[in-house]
Write a protein that holds these residues in place. Sequence first.
Motif, mmCIF file in Angstrom:
data_model
loop_
_atom_site.group_PDB
_atom_site.id
_atom_site.type_symbol
_atom_site.label_atom_id
_atom_site.label_comp_id
_atom_site.label_asym_id
_atom_site.label_seq_id
_atom_site.Cartn_x
_atom_site.Cartn_y
_atom_site.Cartn_z
ATOM 1 N N LYS A 44 -1.411 -6.758 -2.791
ATOM 2 C CA LYS A 44 -1.843 -7.669 -1.735
ATOM 3 C C LYS A 44 -0.824 -7.734 -0.598
ATOM 4 O O LYS A 44 0.385 -7.707 -0.825
ATOM 5 C CB LYS A 44 -2.070 -9.061 -2.291
ATOM 6 C CG LYS A 44 -3.256 -9.140 -3.224
ATOM 7 C CD LYS A 44 -3.440 -10.538 -3.754
ATOM 8 C CE LYS A 44 -4.583 -10.553 -4.772
ATOM 9 N NZ LYS A 44 -4.698 -11.844 -5.434
ATOM 10 N N VAL A 45 -1.374 -7.850 0.608
ATOM 11 C CA VAL A 45 -0.561 -8.068 1.796
ATOM 12 C C VAL A 45 -0.304 -9.566 1.883
ATOM 13 O O VAL A 45 -1.242 -10.366 1.902
ATOM 14 C CB VAL A 45 -1.282 -7.559 3.061
ATOM 15 C CG1 VAL A 45 -0.460 -7.839 4.305
ATOM 16 C CG2 VAL A 45 -1.597 -6.071 2.940
ATOM 17 N N ASP A 46 0.969 -9.965 1.904
ATOM 18 C CA ASP A 46 1.336 -11.381 1.992
ATOM 19 C C ASP A 46 1.080 -11.921 3.399
ATOM 20 O O ASP A 46 1.101 -11.159 4.375
ATOM 21 C CB ASP A 46 2.811 -11.567 1.635
ATOM 22 C CG ASP A 46 3.095 -11.370 0.154
ATOM 23 O OD1 ASP A 46 2.150 -11.465 -0.663
ATOM 24 O OD2 ASP A 46 4.268 -11.128 -0.199
ATOM 25 N N ARG A 52 1.917 -2.068 6.419
ATOM 26 C CA ARG A 52 3.042 -1.126 6.290
ATOM 27 C C ARG A 52 4.220 -1.775 5.553
ATOM 28 O O ARG A 52 4.802 -1.170 4.655
ATOM 29 C CB ARG A 52 3.461 -0.653 7.680
ATOM 30 C CG ARG A 52 4.558 0.365 7.674
ATOM 31 C CD ARG A 52 4.948 0.683 9.138
ATOM 32 N NE ARG A 52 6.056 1.576 9.197
ATOM 33 C CZ ARG A 52 5.976 2.892 9.240
ATOM 34 N NH1 ARG A 52 4.794 3.476 9.230
ATOM 35 N NH2 ARG A 52 7.054 3.632 9.289
ATOM 36 N N ASP A 53 4.539 -3.010 5.914
ATOM 37 C CA ASP A 53 5.618 -3.728 5.213
ATOM 38 C C ASP A 53 5.250 -3.961 3.749
ATOM 39 O O ASP A 53 6.084 -3.842 2.854
ATOM 40 C CB ASP A 53 5.906 -5.071 5.889
ATOM 41 C CG ASP A 53 6.547 -4.930 7.256
ATOM 42 O OD1 ASP A 53 7.133 -3.865 7.552
ATOM 43 O OD2 ASP A 53 6.451 -5.898 8.040
ATOM 44 N N ARG A 57 7.247 -2.775 0.250
ATOM 45 C CA ARG A 57 7.661 -3.773 -0.743
ATOM 46 C C ARG A 57 7.006 -3.522 -2.098
ATOM 47 O O ARG A 57 7.681 -3.506 -3.139
ATOM 48 C CB ARG A 57 7.302 -5.176 -0.228
ATOM 49 C CG ARG A 57 7.580 -6.293 -1.240
ATOM 50 C CD ARG A 57 7.121 -7.644 -0.730
ATOM 51 N NE ARG A 57 5.744 -7.696 -0.271
ATOM 52 C CZ ARG A 57 4.675 -7.740 -1.084
ATOM 53 N NH1 ARG A 57 4.826 -7.708 -2.401
ATOM 54 N NH2 ARG A 57 3.448 -7.816 -0.583
ATOM 55 N N GLU A 58 5.695 -3.316 -2.095
ATOM 56 C CA GLU A 58 4.959 -3.156 -3.352
ATOM 57 C C GLU A 58 5.404 -1.917 -4.134
ATOM 58 O O GLU A 58 5.561 -1.979 -5.354
ATOM 59 C CB GLU A 58 3.451 -3.088 -3.086
ATOM 60 C CG GLU A 58 2.826 -4.419 -2.735
ATOM 61 C CD GLU A 58 2.621 -5.326 -3.932
ATOM 62 O OE1 GLU A 58 2.749 -4.867 -5.092
ATOM 63 O OE2 GLU A 58 2.322 -6.509 -3.713
ATOM 64 N N ASP A 69 10.785 5.657 5.585
ATOM 65 C CA ASP A 69 10.129 5.011 6.712
ATOM 66 C C ASP A 69 9.486 5.988 7.694
ATOM 67 O O ASP A 69 8.345 5.795 8.111
ATOM 68 C CB ASP A 69 11.132 4.103 7.437
ATOM 69 C CG ASP A 69 10.437 3.164 8.391
ATOM 70 O OD1 ASP A 69 9.554 2.411 7.946
ATOM 71 O OD2 ASP A 69 10.768 3.214 9.596
ATOM 72 N N ASP A 70 10.206 7.040 8.059
ATOM 73 C CA ASP A 70 9.668 7.957 9.072
ATOM 74 C C ASP A 70 8.557 8.875 8.533
ATOM 75 O O ASP A 70 7.929 9.591 9.302
ATOM 76 C CB ASP A 70 10.776 8.777 9.724
ATOM 77 C CG ASP A 70 11.505 9.675 8.737
ATOM 78 O OD1 ASP A 70 11.359 9.481 7.508
ATOM 79 O OD2 ASP A 70 12.234 10.576 9.187
#
Length: 138
Positions: A44-46, A52-53, A57-58, A69-70
């Motif tokens: 889930k997206v918080d 993307r973040d 995290r997940e 990241d790139d």
Amino acid sequence: MEDRVTNPPTTKVIETANWILRDGDKILSVRSHGRDRFYLPGGKVDPGETARDAIIREVAEELGVTLLDDSIRKIGTFAGRGHNQPDGAIVRMTCFSADYRGTLAPAHEIAELRWLNQRERDLMAPMGQKITAALFDI
């Protein structure tokens, strides 16, 4: 006569971010503790978080690796009825590909990771089956 306004039932939409990692004809899948089906890694997206973040995290939480990241690329967004979701909730999955650093290993809520091929799609939750069907046809 009393006027009554009825509101149609609201369908709950669950926003997720998911990682698609292929190795030839296989795709990385995970199974959470107490679950019977495999899913694409992610979750889930918080609130206040971008997809993307969330995927960064997940994946770190579930598999103990760092996405580079790139190399993170959005593949697409897929929506459908969620597996084991109440009242017909819709899951909207934003899927990414990315390279990673580290060693893949199940962590936290993940009981097992497995590389599934096209013939093993039936081990996945319905949305995973739908997405991998599209990916394997590419």
